[in-house]
Design a protein around this motif. Structure first.
Motif, PDB file in Angstrom:
ATOM      1  N   ARG A  69       0.835  -1.216   0.000  1.00 38.28           N
ATOM      2  CA  ARG A  69       0.000   0.000   0.000  1.00 38.28           C
ATOM      3  C   ARG A  69       0.862   1.256   0.000  1.00 38.28           C
ATOM      4  N   ARG A  70       1.897   1.229   0.842  1.00 34.82           N
ATOM      5  CA  ARG A  70       2.756   2.422   0.912  1.00 34.82           C
ATOM      6  C   ARG A  70       3.411   2.666  -0.452  1.00 34.82           C
ATOM      7  N   LEU A  88      -2.305  12.683  -0.012  1.00 37.10           N
ATOM      8  CA  LEU A  88      -3.629  12.115   0.243  1.00 37.10           C
ATOM      9  C   LEU A  88      -4.212  11.536  -1.040  1.00 37.10           C
ATOM     10  N   LYS A  89      -3.999  12.256  -2.141  1.00 40.87           N
ATOM     11  CA  LYS A  89      -4.504  11.777  -3.431  1.00 40.87           C
ATOM     12  C   LYS A  89      -3.894  10.413  -3.767  1.00 40.87           C
ATOM     13  N   ILE A 102      -2.667   8.245  -1.700  1.00 39.94           N
ATOM     14  CA  ILE A 102      -3.154   7.254  -0.727  1.00 39.94           C
ATOM     15  C   ILE A 102      -4.535   6.752  -1.141  1.00 39.94           C
ATOM     16  N   LYS A 137      -5.901   2.661  -3.130  1.00 38.12           N
ATOM     17  CA  LYS A 137      -6.968   1.704  -2.778  1.00 38.12           C
ATOM     18  C   LYS A 137      -7.585   1.055  -4.018  1.00 38.12           C
TER      19      LYS A 137
END
Lengths: 255, 382
Positions: free
Chosen positions: A70-71, A188-189, A191, A195
């Motif tokens: 994910r990171r 944030l975008k 992150i 998903k």
């Protein structure tokens, strides 16, 4: 350019890791993160891949290891592959290399495999070479700069004295040092986009490996703390000092 | 367990901001405190990283985030160790710019909001005046029509964060003396407009890395397209702004309180006196228990308040309670912690005295304790 990055999820990179009764790091039920060393290889991959390339992140580990993927995806990686299988618990370097090499082989048309120099938890520093060997690919270590020109890999390889300029054909396996770049911070975008990115979860049998292939041949028999460094000797008298230094160096067989 | 204000993605953003603050800001904290300012590149860098105006939509430079994201950033900025940096950034991204987003025209958003969120322009917010602080309705800066469709502004503003170096100012003026609360208007004023002057850079107890200005407005001519929001509605608009300011201010201050608490707790476990760690004396153990309880209560009230706003409420009473309570608690915590450190806390090298000084503003800026009590008590029919 299509790049595969081998990444690792490590327990508590900023704190003191705990050891389990099996003399191995406790990996489950503890806070963890993408190995800070791997952030540099992900960054290098993103820079090399450019706008039309693809960066695939590969990890092996328990369920929480998906955090490492994910990171990397939130930094800008395109897809993730997680090898999750109970039989891999306690895997040694060779088993891990077999598994990761099997995943890399499945990535059609990859040009380059990047990895960190060594993990921040295990520190063996041998995994990328084992993967290269199993894939029968050239391996360049300690890259402080990686470029590709006319289909050839050009690496500045960090040495104790300076650096070597190394060229090698692609595909290849390269380990990237922490001095190679400044990894970006996920926005944030990034992150939120992570998903939505494709993530494959594979088992040992999905990879066509047998129980024998993933059986560890190393066992940690015991652990001993490193002996604390003894305090050094301070010579304060300037008259006495030169003689004592010569005496010390002679005793140490330096001179 | 995460508070419902946050998701796993909020925590990922927290890690990003923390890494940035710890590696790029905190190492400079001492130097910026000493120099009484921090460089402009911090605005630009945070704009580039998407850490400014995180709640605004992408077309205005934001990230489409929510209140939880804004609070994460305010909390992590406290790790800089120099309160003035977090305050200056919050003024830019959570105080002066939200009114442009909420009340501005599309042209105003493009010209003022977008470059501020990118960190290309620095913005200040001009509310307080030498003769009007808590009594916002008492402001004397006037805006009168210039006869050509524009406005002429005259007056003075004081305690203006970012004011010394701002590119533009969101300015509160009075356009009609007779109209009471309906006689106020907001303007977007470029600081290079003739007649706009920084008359002083103010020295102050804490928040020393942030610049604080006194401004003089002498026949400042502003075209009508720089009137922000509706003429005569400025009072309600700036009251709305202050609600967000109080939430963000509380977030940064509570986080700062926790950091000093944790640092002091670690010290109390190590520091020995009279044969044991000082944290083991009952008098000190109980201090830690009280501080943790009060900080946690403040934090939960903050999170619940932000969540209520996020879900569409406008919880003014609760916001006033958060502002009041967090200021009181954090000041108590800083004071107790400094006492626990003793001489080491009074010396500048531990950063404890700085946090103690910085925290004193929390009971004054953005609405004093007394004004918060007025707002809260008014809801009780008193």
């Amino acid at each position: 350019m299509n790049i595969v990055v081998l990444v690792k999820y490590i327990p508590n990179p900023e704190g003191t890791p705990e050891m389990g009764p099996d003399h191995r790091l406790k990996r489950e039920g503890v806070e963890g993160a993408l190995d800070p060393g791997d952030e540099h290889s992900v960054e290098a991959a993103l820079q090399l891949a450019g706008s039309d390339g693809e960066v695939t992140l590969v990890t092996m580990g328990p369920e929480a290891a998906v955090g490492a993927l994910r990171r990397g995806l939130s930094m800008g990686g395109h897809k993730g592959v997680h090898v999750l299988d109970d039989s891999l618990k306690g895997a040694d370097v060779l088993v891990t290399a077999r598994v990761l090499a099997a995943v890399v082989k499945r990535q059609a048309g990859f040009d380059l495999v990047l990895a960190g120099v060594e993990s921040t938890d295990g520190y063996t520093g041998t995994l990328p070479m084992a993967v290269a060997e199993l894939l029968d690919l050239p391996n360049v270590t300690f890259a402080r700069k990686v470029e590709v020109a006319d289909g050839t890999l050009k690496v500045e390889r960090q040495t104790e004295a300076g650096y070597d300029e190394v060229e090698c054909p692609l595909p290849a396996v390269v380990t990237v040092t922490a001095g190679a770049n400044e990894p970006r911070y996920p926005t944030l975008k990034g992150i939120m986009q992570a998903k939505q990115k494709p993530m494959d979860t594979l088992s040992v049998s999905d990879l066509g490996l047998s129980a024998e292939d993933v059986k560890a041949t190393q066992e940690v028999m015991g652990l001993e703390p490193v002996a604390a460094k003894e305090a050094g000797e301070v010579i304060e008298d300037p008259e006495e000092a030169p003689g004592r230094v010569v005496e010390f160096l002679t005793k140490a067989k330096v001179i | 367990m995460l508070h419902p204000l946050f998701t796993e993605e909020h925590e990922q953003l927290r890690r990003s901001v923390r890494q940035f603050v710890e590696s790029e800001l905190a190492p400079h904290a001492q130097e910026w405190e000493r120099e009484g300012g921090f460089p402009d590149w911090v605005f630009k860098r945070m704009g580039d990283l998407g850490f400014m105006g995180v709640r605004f939509p992408e077309e205005y430079g934001g990230q489409g985030g929510d209140w939880g994201h804004s609070i994460v950033i305010a909390e992590e900025m406290a790790r800089c160790g120099s309160g003035g940096v977090g305050m200056a950034i919050a003024v830019q991204s959570e105080m002066a710019t939200p009114p442009i987003f909420k009340f501005g025209t599309e042209a105003q958003k493009q010209r003022f909001l977008l470059p501020a969120i990118k960190g290309e322009k620095i913005v200040c917010l001009g509310i307080t005046e030498p003769n009007a602080g808590s009594d916002v309705a008492g402001i004397e800066t006037t805006a009168r029509p210039d006869g050509d469709g524009g406005w002429v502004i005259n007056g003075r503003k004081i305690f203006i964060t970012n004011g010394v170096r701002a590119d533009f100012c969101v300015l509160v003026t009075r356009n009609d003396k007779e109209a009471g609360h309906h006689g106020f208007s907001l303007f977007l004023v470029d600081t290079d407009t003739p007649g706009f002057e920084v008359s002083r850079k103010l020295d102050k107890l804490g928040m020393r890395s942030s610049d604080t200005a006194e401004l003089v407005l002498d026949d400042v001519r502003v075209p009508s397209e720089q009137l922000l929001g509706e003429q005569g509605h400025g009072f309600v608009e700036i009251m709305w702004e202050l609600q967000g300011e109080r939430v963000i201010g509380a977030a940064g201050s509570i986080a700062g309180g926790w950091l000093v608490f944790e640092k002091t707790l670690a010290y109390a476990k190590e520091r020995h006196a009279f044969g044991r760690p000082i944290g083991r004396f009952q008098v000190n153990r109980h201090k830690f228990a009280t501080m943790a309880t009060e900080l946690e209560a403040a934090r939960q009230l903050l999170y619940d308040t932000a969540l209520a706003w996020e879900r569409g409420e406008y919880p003014v009473k609760q916001i006033s309670m958060v502002k009041l309570y967090s200021g009181l608690v954090v000041n108590r915590v800083m004071n107790e912690c400094l006492q626990l450190w003793g001489g080491m806390g009074y010396a500048t090298e531990t950063g404890i005295e700085r946090a103690w000084r910085d925290s004193r503003l929390l009971r004054i800026g953005g609405g004093t304790d007394e004004i918060m009590r007025e707002i809260i008590s008014k809801t009780m029919g008193l």
